[in-house]
Scaffold this motif. Structure first.
Motif, PDB file in Angstrom:
ATOM      1  N   VAL A  61      42.052  39.282  35.760  1.00  0.00           N
ATOM      2  CA  VAL A  61      42.942  39.193  34.588  1.00  0.00           C
ATOM      3  C   VAL A  61      43.111  37.721  34.186  1.00  0.00           C
ATOM      4  O   VAL A  61      43.044  37.373  32.998  1.00  0.00           O
ATOM      5  N   ALA A  62      43.279  36.856  35.194  1.00  0.00           N
ATOM      6  CA  ALA A  62      43.437  35.422  34.907  1.00  0.00           C
ATOM      7  C   ALA A  62      42.189  34.879  34.214  1.00  0.00           C
ATOM      8  O   ALA A  62      42.284  34.065  33.289  1.00  0.00           O
ATOM      9  N   GLU A  64      40.185  36.585  32.338  1.00  0.00           N
ATOM     10  CA  GLU A  64      40.192  37.120  30.972  1.00  0.00           C
ATOM     11  C   GLU A  64      41.111  36.276  30.093  1.00  0.00           C
ATOM     12  O   GLU A  64      40.763  35.947  28.957  1.00  0.00           O
ATOM     13  N   GLN A  65      42.250  35.862  30.666  1.00  0.00           N
ATOM     14  CA  GLN A  65      43.182  35.029  29.905  1.00  0.00           C
ATOM     15  C   GLN A  65      42.579  33.647  29.651  1.00  0.00           C
ATOM     16  O   GLN A  65      42.736  33.072  28.579  1.00  0.00           O
ATOM     17  N   ILE A  94      40.814  46.380  29.117  1.00  0.00           N
ATOM     18  CA  ILE A  94      40.645  44.983  28.702  1.00  0.00           C
ATOM     19  C   ILE A  94      39.338  44.358  29.200  1.00  0.00           C
ATOM     20  O   ILE A  94      38.960  43.286  28.767  1.00  0.00           O
TER      21      ILE A  94
END
Lengths: 98, 543
Positions: A61-62, A64-65, A94
């Motif tokens: 997730v990090a 992706e951010q 996502i």
């Protein structure tokens, strides 16, 4: 866990082997933290990954951010168990899963 | 540590080998100089002895000749008479010079001859024929050396080819490029000359040098071996011992100490290291104690944040609830919560119950967990609809979430007066639900992604009409992913089995049974993830 990185232009391919868990996630975080720029596409090759916990998911997730949150992270070679972890959390919406 | 680097032992061996190799030509050169000087001195002394002997012989011969001349002139015996009567005596007395060298030759095949002025009068070598002229036979350089030898009484160096370069004078003793040595002595009018080629003077030189070098190397090897043993005993072994103890200290055996014995320097070193380790150990123990007490305080704060009084609402009979949270570390990232909302003018009173799992563990997860718990409470107590409440909480948790932590959550809001329930699943494991006569089923409906990401999407609320006897069993992945010693996971099937075996139990007994089943599955394997379980029984609605 073994981590290898390969960059071609603005695409970073990270190949993971072993288990991505609470103990190994910080290794991955340290290995790629400075490598991802906004606008990059990141491919995680998980063909050799047998297990992943939420700690590992957090790194994905990090990442992706870090790319700017434009759906630029692709997960490749995801095994059934890990796909289940991703699907349970709903993060399959996502990431691009190949 | 770089294992490719050479150790002291390896470095020493290589250095010694290089030194011995480099020293070899030096040893050989020095030895050659010494042996050459020795052999020359020996040759000179030997030749001097021989020539002195020949001088005496020559003098004696001259004396005999003079005596014969005197005798002959007084007695009237002529040399012809003597030759007839005694040819041997005649030869000796009439040719005294030739007789000096009769049957004589220099040892080691040198050449000796006697010269009168420029003429050879006696020779032991056919290459220097009697009657020959010195100036014709020998080069000027050799003649000059002979003069110098007579003057100084010392042996002189000449080119070997200069001696026998005359026709028929091929060098018999070695290379024509060799050197030769000449010594000359005067005896009356005569000069006695001795010449030895260098191949004769130095015939033993290579052997002597070889012996000297081999002996030197044997001595050096013995010396190096002794030095090496001493170095090993006095320096290397203590270093190895010290490194071994340091390795053990680094790997956590803080009570290890280096023995303070051996040489003065090592005692000082060991004492210094031990003092440092003492100090380090003290600091580490102090830090551990401080950390332990801080973690204990943190654990107490976290535990006090979770509702732990059961039954929590003794006056409400419409439901029964029970939950536990066992953190893998001192503090955890899992949490559960339940509280009542509404019950005033806004409508009927409702029970909110939830279970959540923060990505990661330890202090960061615990901090994020406290924040998440407070946000969700704030939103739901503020009266927001459940989907909107979770969406708002997600937005708030995403702000400043640099570490990209997230929390999966399953939240139910039960109107225990009517049995109507709404729930949201934000990326959490599907709970077990006992609904009507269906037995345990997985509540697989999802609502959205976990909370904490900057992705702002609506969370879909699901509804279910509950009736008395319905049950919910909520858990985190620390339950299904608990591992035993061989790496097997507890899994959903075992959870379903133990839930079915305890389907009639009240929440506390059900949670205890599940926890006990996990414990007997993992046995003494280390717990890696927080284990959180919440069970809810719905009873007949309150009157």
């Amino acid at each position: 866990m073994e981590i290898s990185k390969n960059r071609e232009g603005n695409q970073l391919t990270v190949t993971l082997t072993g288990e991505l868990n609470t103990a190994t996630a910080p290794e991955l975080e340290a290995a790629i933290k400075d490598d991802i720029q906004v606008g990059d596409t990141v491919v995680f090759d998980m063909t050799g990954l047998t297990y992943m916990t939420s700690a590992g998911l957090r790194i994905l997730v990090a990442s992706e951010q870090a790319t700017g949150g434009s759906g630029a992270v692709t997960l490749r070679g995801v095994c059934k168990e890990i796909r289940q972890v991703i699907e349970v959390t709903g993060f399959d919406s996502i990431f691009n899963i190949e | 540590m770089d294992s490719r680097k050479l150790g002291i032992r390896g470095l020493l061996r290589i250095s010694v080998c290089i030194t011995l190799l480099v020293a070899l030509p030096i040893f050989v050169t020095i030895s050659k100089m010494n042996v050459t000087n020795d052999e020359l001195a020996r040759a000179e002394a030997s030749m001097n002895d021989e020539l002195t002997y020949l001088c005496l012989q020559l003098e004696a011969a001259q004396n005999r000749a003079r005596a014969f001349d005197t005798l002959a002139s007084s007695s009237g015996v002529t040399s012809q008479d003597l030759e007839v009567r005694n040819p041997e005596a005649s030869r000796i007395l009439t040719d005294p010079i030739g007789d000096v060298l009769a049957g004589y030759s220099l040892p080691e095949s040198g050449t000796v001859f006697i010269v009168d002025d420029d003429k050879v009068v006696a020779s032991d070598d056919k290459r220097v024929p009697v009657g020959g002229s010195m100036k014709e036979l020998l080069e000027d350089e050799v003649c000059a050396a002979i003069g110098a030898s007579i003057q100084s009484g010392r042996m002189q160096t000449i080119p070997y080819r200069g001696v026998f370069d005359a026709p028929g004078g091929e060098g018999a003793y070695g290379d024509r490029d060799d050197e030769a040595y000449v010594l000359a002595k005067r005896q009356g009018n005569y000069t006695i000359l001795g010449i030895e080629p260098s191949s004769m003077v130095f015939r033993d030189r290579a052997q002597v040098i070889g012996r000297e070098v081999v002996l030197t190397y044997v001595i050096l090897t013995v010396v190096f071996a002794i030095m090496s043993r001493l170095l090993n005993r006095m320096v290397l072994r203590p270093i190895d011992n010290t490194n071994e103890v340091l390795r053990r200290i680094t790997s956590g055996e803080l009570e290890c100490r280096i023995s303070e014995d051996g040489t003065r320097e090592f005692i000082a070193l060991a004492s210094g290291i031990n003092t440092t380790v003492d100090a380090l150990e003290g600091w580490i123990r102090e830090a551990e104690t401080r950390m332990d007490s801080e973690l204990s305080a943190a654990r107490a704060i976290q535990e006090s944040a979770l509702p732990r009084d059961f039954p929590p609402f003794p006056s409400i009979q419409a439901f029964d609830i029970y939950a536990i949270m066992n953190a893998a570390k001192e503090v955890g990232g899992d949490f559960y919560d339940f509280f009542l909302i509404g019950g005033d003018k806004t409508g009927s009173e409702k029970l909110v119950f939830l279970i959540a799992d923060v990505s990661g563990k330890g202090i960061p997860a615990a901090l994020f967990m406290m924040k998440a718990m407070a946000q969700v409470r704030k939103e739901l107590e503020g009266g927001a609809e459940i989907g909107q409440a979770i969406r708002n909480a997600n937005k708030d948790l995403a702000i400043g979430n640099a570490a990209c932590m997230f929390v999966t959550m399953w939240v139910g809001v039960l109107d225990y007066g009517t049995g109507r329930m709404e729930y949201v699943n934000a990326g959490h494991n599907a709970p077990l639900c006992w609904h009507g006569d269906e037995g345990w089923i997985w509540l697989k409906e999802k609502s959205g992604i976990p909370l904490g990401t900057p992705i702002d999407r609506p969370y879909k609320a699901h509804r279910i009409e509950c009736c008395a006897g319905d049950k919910f069993l909520l858990y985190t992945d620390g339950v299904t992913e608990a591992k035993n010693n061989v790496g097997d996971m507890y899994g959903e099937d075992r959870l379903m089995t133990v839930a079915s075996a305890n389907q009639v139990e009240r929440p506390e007994a059900l949670v205890t049974a599940v926890r006990g089943d996990i414990a007997s599955f993992v046995q003494d394997a280390e717990q890696f993830d927080d284990i959180t379980i919440l069970a809810l029984d719905i009873q007949a609605p309150d009157e």
